[in-house]
Design an enzyme around this catalytic site. Structure first.
Site, PDB file in Angstrom:
ATOM      1  CE1 TYR A  18      48.787  33.174  28.388  1.00 49.12           C
ATOM      2  CE2 TYR A  18      49.282  30.872  27.967  1.00 49.12           C
ATOM      3  CZ  TYR A  18      49.593  32.200  27.820  1.00 49.12           C
ATOM      4  OH  TYR A  18      50.701  32.559  27.119  1.00 49.12           O
ATOM      5  CE1 TYR A 146      51.637  34.392  23.160  1.00 51.26           C
ATOM      6  CE2 TYR A 146      53.690  33.214  22.725  1.00 51.26           C
ATOM      7  CZ  TYR A 146      52.804  33.793  23.613  1.00 51.26           C
ATOM      8  OH  TYR A 146      53.092  33.792  24.962  1.00 51.26           O
ATOM      9  CG  ASP A 247      59.350  35.438  17.937  1.00 50.61           C
ATOM     10  OD1 ASP A 247      60.084  34.508  18.306  1.00 50.61           O
ATOM     11  OD2 ASP A 247      58.375  35.844  18.605  1.00 50.61           O
ATOM     12  CE  LYS A 276      57.600  28.483  23.226  1.00 48.34           C
ATOM     13  NZ  LYS A 276      56.970  29.656  22.638  1.00 48.34           N
TER      14      LYS A 276
END
Ligand SMILES: *Cc1c(COP(=O)(O)O)cnc(C)c1O
Length: 429
Positions: A18, A146, A247, A276
Site C-alpha cells: 500500500y 477484511y 475466515d 498467516k
C-alpha cells in the site's frame, strides 16, 4: 552497495504494501531476526510486537521450524500437485482435519490467504450452481471486515476502509450488514443480530454464503465481537440455506486464546480459510477446508470439479513447516503463553487511557489494541517506535500488537512501557 545505497534503490524500484512510488514511507532494512527480536542492518535491535502480521507465532529462526524445512529440502522442495501427491501434504491434511471444528473434512491448499478466500468463494458459488440455483451468487458480509486483496476478496472488505472507492464499479456488488456492536466482553442482547437477520431474510435467494472473520475483525478495525453473534449467524445460515465461510486467516492457531476463534462460539462453519500463522510465519501458504457435503455437491454438478489449481499447490516445504508448527502447538504450551500475554496486557493497557488522544483500549488473547480518536502520522510515529527499540506498525487510528507467543512477561512489559513512552513523545510534540 552499502546500506544507504540499497535503501535508495529500494525507494526507487520496489513496491512495499500500500505504498506510493513517488513518496513512499521510509523502510528499515532488516539483517536478521531471531526469537522476538528483529535486527536492523544499522545494528539496532527491535523487540517485535507484530509477529510479522499475525504469522511468526513461535518467533523467528525457530530451531524446530528450521529443522523441518532443512529436512524437507533434502528430499524435495517442490513437485506439481496435479497427478502427484506426497507425505507432507497427506500428513498435514490429516492433522488439519483433526484439529479444526467438526465437519471440515476436505482440504484445498493454496499460496496465500487471499487465494484461500477466493477458493472459498468459488466453492460456495459452485455449490449452488451444482444444485441448479445459479441465482445464489452473491455474498453477505460484515462491515469493518477484511478478507484479502485479490478481486473477490476485496469485494467483501469493508466498503469504506477497503478499496471499493478505487476499483468501485469493477468490483462485484455484495451485501453488507452493519458490523456487530456488542463487544466480546459486553452483555449479549438479541438486537445485535437483527440487522443480519433482516439482510439474510430479505436476500437469501441471491446469497451463496455469509463470509466473516469469527470473533475478531482484524485489519478492518481490530474489533472483538460477542460469541453469541457468531452462534446466531450460524443458526441464521442454517435457517436461510446459506453457507457460512469462517475466515480464520488472522485468528487461527491460538491467537484469540482458542486454537480457532470459532471455538469461542462452539460452531462449525461450512468452509474455513487458514493462512498467516499456518507455517509459523516462515512462508506464504494457506488452506481452505470444507465439509463432505459441500465437496460432494460441487463434484455432482455440471462442472464436476472444483476449478482451481495453483502451480505451487501443497508445496512440500510449506507443508513440512505447517506440520512442525502444529507439532509445537500440540504441546499446548501456547495456551499458557497466550494467557500470560493477555494477563500482562490486561494489567497495563488501561494505563493508555490516561492519554486524552486514546479512545479505547482492548485485549483479547495475544492481541492488544489502542484505538485513538485521530489517525496517526505513520512516518513520525514509526520512527519514534524504532528509536525506542520496538517494532509496531500502526495504521489509521489503531496502534496494536500481536506479539509472538514466546514473548516473556518481562519483554511484554517492556513493549508496553516503550509503547507508552513512544506515544508520550508523539502526542506531546
Ligand atoms: C491477512 C488476511 C487475509 C489475506 O491473506 P494474505 O496472505 O495477505 O493474502 C485474508 N483474511 C484475513 C482475515 C486476513 O487477516
Amino acid at each position: 552497495m552499502n546500506n544507504l545505497e540499497r535503501l535508495a534503490f529500494d525507494r526507487q524500484h520496489i513496491w512495499h504494501p500500500y505504498t506510493s512510488a513517488l513518496d513512499p514511507l521510509p523502510v528499515f532494512e532488516v539483517e536478521s531476526a531471531s526469537g522476538v527480536e528483529i535486527r536492523l542492518a544499522d545494528g539496532r535491535v527491535l523487540l517485535d510486537g507484530m509477529s510479522s502480521w499475525w504469522a511468526a507465532i513461535h518467533g523467528y529462526n525457530h530451531p524446530e521450524l528450521n529443522k523441518a524445512v532443512e529436512n524437507q529440502i533434502k528430499s524435495m522442495s517442490h513437485v506439481m500437485f496435479g497427478g502427484l501427491t506426497h507425505k507432507p501434504a497427506i500428513e498435514l491434511a490429516q492433522k488439519l482435519i483433526e484439529i479444526t471444528p467438526d465437519g471440515l473434512d476436505w482440504v484445498f491448499y493454496s499460496d496465500s490467504g487471499s487465494v484461500a478466500v477466493e477458493v472459498a468463494m468459488k466453492m460456495a458459488l459452485q455449490y449452488w450452481q451444482s444444485q441448479n440455483k445459479p441465482e445464489k451468487n452473491a455474498f453477505a458480509t460484515l462491515k469493518k471486515g477484511y478478507h484479502g486483496d485479490t478481486w473477490h476478496a476485496m469485494s467483501v472488505c469493508d466498503p469504506e476502509t477497503g478499496m471499493h472507492s478505487i476499483y468501485n464499479d469493477r468490483l462485484p456488488k455484495q451485501f453488507f450488514v452493519e458490523e456487530p456492536q456488542i463487544s466480546f466482553f459486553g452483555e449479549w442482547n438479541d438486537s445485535d443480530i437483527l440487522p443480519l437477520e433482516k439482510l439474510l431474510s430479505e436476500n437469501y435467494k441471491q446469497i451463496a454464503a455469509l463470509i466473516l472473520e469469527p470473533i475478531v475483525q482484524g485489519a478492518g478495525g481490530m474489533r472483538f465481537y460477542h460469541p453469541n453473534y457468531l452462534k446466531q449467524a450460524r443458526l441464521l445460515c442454517n435457517q436461510y440455506d446459506i453457507l457460512l465461510i469462517a475466515d480464520e486467516i488472522a485468528t487461527g492457531f491460538g491467537r484469540t486464546g482458542k486454537l480457532f476463534a470459532c471455538e469461542h462460539a462452539h460452531i462449525s462453519p461450512d468452509i474455513m480459510c487458514l493462512g498467516k500463522a499456518i507455517t509459523g510465519g516462515y512462508m506464504s501458504f494457506a488452506a481452505t477446508l470444507t465439509s463432505q457435503k459441500v465437496a460432494q455437491t460441487i463434484s455432482e454438478g455440471s462442472a464436476k470439479v472444483l476449478m482451481h489449481g495453483p502451480t505451487f499447490m501443497a508445496n512440500p516445504l510449506a507443508c513440512a513447516l505447517a506440520i512442525a508448527n502444529l507439532k509445537i502447538l500440540a504441546s499446548n504450551k501456547w495456551k499458557n503463553e497466550v494467557l500470560q500475554l493477555e494477563q500482562t496486557m490486561n494489567l497495563y493497557f488501561p494505563e493508555f487511557k490516561s492519554f486524552k488522544e486514546v479512545k479505547d483500549v482492548r485485549v483479547l488473547g495475544a492481541i492488544g489494541v489502542i484505538e485513538l480518536h485521530k489517525a496517526v502520522d505513520m512516518k513520525v510515529l514509526q520512527a519514534i517506535f524504532v528509536n525506542h527499540g520496538i517494532w509496531l506498525r500502526p495504521f489509521g487510528k489503531l496502534v496494536y500488537t500481536m506479539p509472538p507467543y514466546i514473548m516473556s512477561t518481562e519483554q511484554m512489559k517492556e513493549l508496553i512501557q516503550k509503547t507508552k513512552s513512544t506515544l508520550n513523545q508523539y502526542f506531546n510534540n
